[in-house]
Each structure stands twice: as structure tokens, then as C-alpha cells.
Design a protein around this motif. Structure first.
Motif, PDB file in Angstrom:
ATOM      1  N   ARG A 111      67.502  48.510  59.350  1.00  0.00           N
ATOM      2  CA  ARG A 111      67.509  46.815  59.324  1.00  0.00           C
ATOM      3  C   ARG A 111      67.497  46.382  60.739  1.00  0.00           C
ATOM      4  NH1 ARG A 111      71.842  44.988  56.460  1.00  0.00           N
ATOM      5  NH2 ARG A 111      70.578  45.201  54.815  1.00  0.00           N
ATOM      6  N   ALA A 153      63.636  45.098  53.364  1.00  0.00           N
ATOM      7  CA  ALA A 153      63.925  45.994  54.434  1.00  0.00           C
ATOM      8  C   ALA A 153      62.957  46.281  55.148  1.00  0.00           C
ATOM      9  CB  ALA A 153      64.743  47.067  54.038  1.00  0.00           C
ATOM     10  N   PRO A 154      62.579  46.634  56.491  1.00  0.00           N
ATOM     11  CA  PRO A 154      63.659  46.349  57.497  1.00  0.00           C
ATOM     12  C   PRO A 154      63.720  44.956  58.026  1.00  0.00           C
ATOM     13  CG  PRO A 154      61.834  47.418  58.520  1.00  0.00           C
ATOM     14  CD  PRO A 154      61.512  47.226  57.147  1.00  0.00           C
ATOM     15  N   ARG A 163      61.443  50.741  53.045  1.00  0.00           N
ATOM     16  CA  ARG A 163      62.847  50.239  52.770  1.00  0.00           C
ATOM     17  C   ARG A 163      63.843  51.364  52.973  1.00  0.00           C
ATOM     18  NH1 ARG A 163      65.960  46.960  47.722  1.00  0.00           N
ATOM     19  NH2 ARG A 163      67.859  47.458  48.593  1.00  0.00           N
TER      20      ARG A 163
END
Lengths: 390, 194
Positions: free
Chosen positions: A356, A213-214, A351
Motif C-alpha cells: 500500500r 490495493a495499492p 492487490r
């Protein structure tokens, strides 16, 4: 060396030992990185995280590993069995082969080749095939979508990653991983201060390369279930997980080697800071102290004993490090592990801080921002180096 | 005499040829792609065996990490079941057999002619011996540890850089312009409006 080997095998003795150590120890390390991730995530979300298995959930990775290994191994109907079997093996092999040139310290490394960094990028680009083939062979829609996404994403960001590495390499002027660290020792400066832009681009591209992530589009849970490994279960799934966490360690290790001085301690050329070489001992004593404090706060006897045992192990390690020979040997390894651990902590932090990206945003960042910025960085570095006449 | 380089050459050649044959005989396009990857890895192994480390790494990086990933990307977008049902051989097999026989005769002639070179020879110790001018040039760039006869790290990358950016700069630049033209052409053909 007490063991007398034939001269032909002499150069292979220590590398073989190191390979065995890495293969045996790394799955455990990966398990504890998962625990670290869950603990940090819990901390960021104001929870406690795993607390049940062992004191503070310290035995959770072992429980997870046992669970994964005794689960049923399912192969979907009409899946391409041969490729389904092969895909996780490709991923995990590629991830482990990368470890062969990582300079854990000036004494603990498997080999030092004249194409070290290029070798790692080449091998990790082979690892992408594991993701794509795994997604395709599952004969299912979500894995196929995940595989397509990851193919496009990884190919796009590999370009930016390569250009970022070139920026660092121009300063180091060698591809050998040990050579890069020694170049920073000679320069008396971490290359992150010469190449801050390259370092930034490398970290962003590395996040994308490891599907973190992202940029975790290939396994976006809210969109395509689990992406390329939706149909995988049990041992095969754990292989994918092992590969993913190995890749995180490998990209952190490259970042540390190229930009943050590798196994050198901070300010390696300043004599006044020589007392820093005792940091491993102090770190172990502090850890022991924390463990004993934790033991005092536990209410159940088994966990009290567990924490106290951990503290005693830390104290014994501190005593072991106090031997001068061991301290010299452990020096590089300690600083390298510390830097890699901080780097991984940064990855986890990112993260749980950034949402996202959308798929078009991801491609936009990669092609419109990172790649031109990386190329500009290489050009500017070249001009500056020519003007300085080095 | 060290037979290992020769042994590895034959092993890798067997892998390359086996992979190539399987590439063109598999019905499933993804299986073909996997065998093509095996073939390309074998070629990288041959480069390593000849002590061309840089070339080996670039072979893996460009062909497997780049081109084969894009191949697989395209293959996944194609309806494979439909493709597998179609006939994969056409009716020109008489001409094909003629060509193949001619080629085989040619190959056999060369093998008989050059049978001397099939022994397990020594491919050298791997120590590059760049001429004095190149060493001088490299040393003027920077201090390369272990350069020269008996050095532990071979300046493989540096020598390739010398060849590409100094001795053959113009052909190199022409080749890169050619690739750029191809890329621009592909974009123009793919995009309806620019």
C-alpha cells in the motif's frame, strides 16, 4: 417474440428482462468474485484458501451471504440514523445503475444512449457520496478518517481517469458504448494499441477509484481498522461489499469496452480465425474435463458427487452452445465475460503484489504524474489526429 | 398528445423546490448538503426531460461528483455541534419580509400573465433538427450513425461541441481563462509561501 404486448410497451420488454437478470444474478456473481479473490490470494501466498464448504470451497459465497444476512444489525449510539441508513443504499444504487449502459454483447444490453461512457462516470461519481456519508454518519473516528481520505483520493483520481477516457474517446469519436465497440470493429484494431498510455492511466486511476490495493487508503486495515465501513455490520456491510465488487466489474467493463474490443472476439476481421467462434463450446468441455478429474481426486462422497454434477452441468452447457442459434447469441457475451474476468484477475494480482502507498505518495502520483501525463496524452493524440487528417 | 414530458417536468420541479426548501431549513449542515444533492439531481432530470443528455451527465458529474463531494469534505472538518447551536437567523427580518413580499407579488404577476403555459404540453418528440450547415459540418467530421431526422441517436454531444468550439470559441476561452485566474488566486491566498 411469442408474447404480444401493446406497441407502447414493446421497446421496454427486453430491457426489463435484462434488468431483472442483472439484479438477480449479480449478487451471486459478486460472491464468486470474492471467492476468486480469496483463491487467487491463497495461491499467491502458497495456501489453499477456502476448502471446507463444498468441493474446493465452491459453496463458500453462499455460506458467507447467509452469515452476513443473519448477523445482528448494529447502529452505533449517537449515529445519524437516517444518513447511516441512506449511505450504503446510495453506493449500491449508483453501482447498479452503471450496469444499464454496459454492452455485455451486441444483443445483451439494457440500453445504448448517446452519452453512455459519460453516464457511467457521472453515476459512479455519485457513488462516492455513499462512502463519505457512511463514514461521517457512523459518529466514530476511524470511519470519519476513512471518509476524508476517500473524498480526497477519489476527487483527485477522477481527473486523471477522465483525461484517460478522453484519450480513448478521441479515437472512438463517440460516447455510445455500442458505438465504441463498433468503431474498433471498423478500425480492425483494439484501441489499446492506439492509446497505450491512456489505457495505463485508466487502469491505475480505476484501481484508485475502486479503493483497491495499492490505493486502498480509505479502508487501510493496518491504519484505520476498516475505514469508512468500520461501524457497519450485517446486511448494510454486505451492501457496501456488493457496491465495491459491482464497481470493480463496471471499471473492468469500461476498460474492456474502450480499450480491449468489448464483445468482439480477437481479430474479428480475419476470416481465417472464424473457428474461434467455437471457443465457448471448447471452454465448457475443458471445464467439464477438469471437474471430472477433480471428482476423481476427491475422497469424500458428497464432494465427489458435487464435482461430478458440476462437470455434467458444464457438458450440458457445451451441448446447449452447440446449437447454432444459441452459439450466435452467446458469442459476444462469452468474449466480454472472459475479458472482464481476466481484467478482474489482473486487479487481484496487483492487490497481492504491490504494498500500500503512503498517503503523500498517493497524492504525489495522482497530481504530479498521472494528471500531467494524461493531459500530455490528450494533446499528443489531438496533434497526431490533426496531422493524419482524420 | 403525450402528457408524460409535462408530467415529469412538474414532478421534477416539485423535487427541486422541495429539496431547495429543505436545504435552507435543515439545522444539520450534512442534511442540507444531501438535500442540495437531491435538488441538483432534479435539475439533471429536467435537462434529460429536455433531451439535453450531455448537459444532464455533466451536471451530475461536476456538481454532485465534484462540488458536493468537496462541500461534504469541508463540512466534515467543521465542528457541526457548535454550528448547530448558533442562531441561524439575524435581526433584519423586517427588510427580508419586505423583499420576499415584493418578490412574491412579482412572481404572482408573472404566473397570472403566463398561465397559458401551465398546461401539460407536448415538449416535442426529442428529435433535434440541426440546420443543414451544422449537419454538413458534422458529416464532414465523421460518419455519425443515425444522424438526421428520425435517427435513433441524437448528436447531442456533437452539437454542443460545435456550439462551444466553433460558434462561441472566444467566449468559451475567455471563461476558461477566468476560471484559471480564480484557481491561481485561490492557490496564492491559501499558500503562505510558494
Amino acid at each position: 417474440m411469442p408474447l404480444q404486448l401493446p406497441a407502447a410497451f414493446q421497446p421496454y420488454f427486453w430491457p426489463t428482462i435484462f434488468i431483472l437478470i442483472i439484479i438477480l444474478v449479480f449478487p451471486l456473481v459478486a460472491g464468486y468474485i470474492v471467492l476468486l479473490e480469496r483463491k487467487v490470494m491463497a495461491d499467491i501466498q502458497v495456501r489453499l484458501g477456502p476448502m471446507r464448504v463444498g468441493p474446493h470451497g465452491l459453496l463458500q459465497p453462499i455460506a458467507d451471504a447467509v452469515k452476513l444476512l443473519i448477523k445482528e444489525d448494529i447502529i452505533p449510539a449517537n449515529a445519524d440514523k437516517w444518513v447511516f441508513w441512506l449511505a450504503p443504499v446510495i453506493s449500491v444504487t449508483a453501482a447498479f445503475v452503471s450496469f444499464s449502459v454496459i454492452p455485455f454483447s451486441d444483443k445483451f444490453y439494457i440500453t445504448d444512449v448517446n452519452i453512455g461512457l459519460l453516464f457511467i462516470t457521472a453515476v459512479s461519481s455519485v457513488g462516492i457520496l455513499g462512502i463519505i456519508l457512511g463514514g461521517w454518519s457512523s459518529n466514530s473516528h476511524y470511519p470519519l478518517l476513512g471518509a476524508l481520505r476517500s473524498a480526497a483520493q477519489l476527487v483527485s483520481y477522477e481527473v486523471a481517469l477522465g483525461f484517460a477516457l478522453i484519450g480513448g474517446l478521441m479515437v472512438a469519436s463517440t460516447l455510445s458504448m455500442q458505438g465504441i465497440v463498433k468503431a474498433q470493429l471498423d478500425a480492425g484494431m483494439w484501441f489499446v494499441f492506439y492509446q497505450p498510455v491512456a489505457c495505463f492511466i485508466y487502469v491505475v486511476a480505476a484501481l484508485a477509484e475502486t479503493n483497491r490495493a495499492p490505493f486502498d487508503m480509505p479502508e487501510a486495515e493496518s491504519e484505520i481498522v476498516a475505514g469508512y465501513h468500520t461501524e457497519y455490520s450485517g446486511f448494510r456491510f454486505s451492501l457496501y461489499f456488493l457496491a465495491e465488487y459491482s464497481n470493480i466489474v463496471v471499471v473492468s467493463a469500461i476498460a474492456v469496452t474502450l480499450f480491449f474490443g468489448g464483445w468482439l472476439r480477437p481479430f474479428p476481421n480475419v476470416q481465417a480465425l472464424d473457428f474461434l467462434r467455437y471457443t465457448p463450446i471448447i471452454a465448457m468441455i475443458v471445464l467439464a474435463g477438469l471437474s471430472f478429474m477433480g471428482a476423481g481426486r476427491e475422497s469424500r462422497p458428497p464432494e465427489k458427487i458435487g464435482m461430478a454434477g458440476l462437470g455434467i452441468v458444464c457438458l450440458m452447457l457445451a451441448g446447449l452452445f452447440a446449437m447454432p442459434a444459441v452459439l450466435t447469441w452467446i458469442q459476444g457475451l462469452f468474449w466480454f465475460s472472459l475479458k472482464v474476468a481476466l481484467c478482474i484477475y489482473g486487479f487481484i494480482w496487483v492487490r497481492f503484489t504491490f504494498p500500500r502507498y503512503r498517503y503523500d505518495q498517493l497524492m504525489n502520483i495522482g497530481w504530479h504524474w498521472l494528471i500531467p501525463l494524461a493531459i500530455a496524452n490528450v494533446i499528443v493524440t489531438g496533434i497526431v489526429m490533426v496531422l493524419k487528417g482524420s | 398528445m403525450n402528457v408524460l414530458p409535462g408530467f415529469f417536468f412538474y414532478l421534477l420541479s416539485a423535487i427541486i423546490l422541495g429539496g431547495a426548501i429543505l436545504t435552507i431549513t435543515r439545522r444539520n449542515a450534512v442534511h442540507s448538503a444531501i438535500w442540495l444533492i437531491v435538488t441538483l439531481l432534479g435539475v439533471a432530470g429536467i435537462y434529460l426531460n429536455q433531451h439535453a443528455e450531455f448537459l444532464a451527465a455533466v451536471q451530475v458529474l461536476v456538481y454532485i461528483g465534484g462540488i458536493m463531494v468537496l462541500f461534504l469534505f469541508v463540512i466534515m472538518l467543521v465542528n457541526l455541534d457548535e454550528a448547530a447551536k448558533q442562531r441561524q437567523f439575524n435581526h433584519q427580518w423586517t427588510i427580508a419580509v419586505g423583499c420576499a413580499l415584493a418578490l412574491m407579488a412579482e412572481l404572482a404577476y408573472f404566473i397570472v400573465k403566463g398561465r397559458e403555459s401551465f398546461r401539460f404540453g407536448d415538449t416535442g418528440t426529442g428529435t433535434l433538427n440541426p440546420d443543414a450547415a451544422v449537419i454538413e459540418f458534422l458529416k464532414s467530421c465523421r460518419d455519425i450513425p443515425g444522424l438526421g431526422p428520425g435517427g435513433f441517436l441524437q448528436p447531442n454531444t456533437e452539437l454542443i461541441a460545435c456550439a462551444l468550439y466553433r460558434d462561441y470559441l472566444l467566449p468559451f476561452e475567455i471563461a476558461s481563462v477566468l476560471l484559471l485566474v480564480a484557481i491561481v488566486g485561490a492557490v496564492v491566498m491559501a499558500k503562505k509561501e510558494i
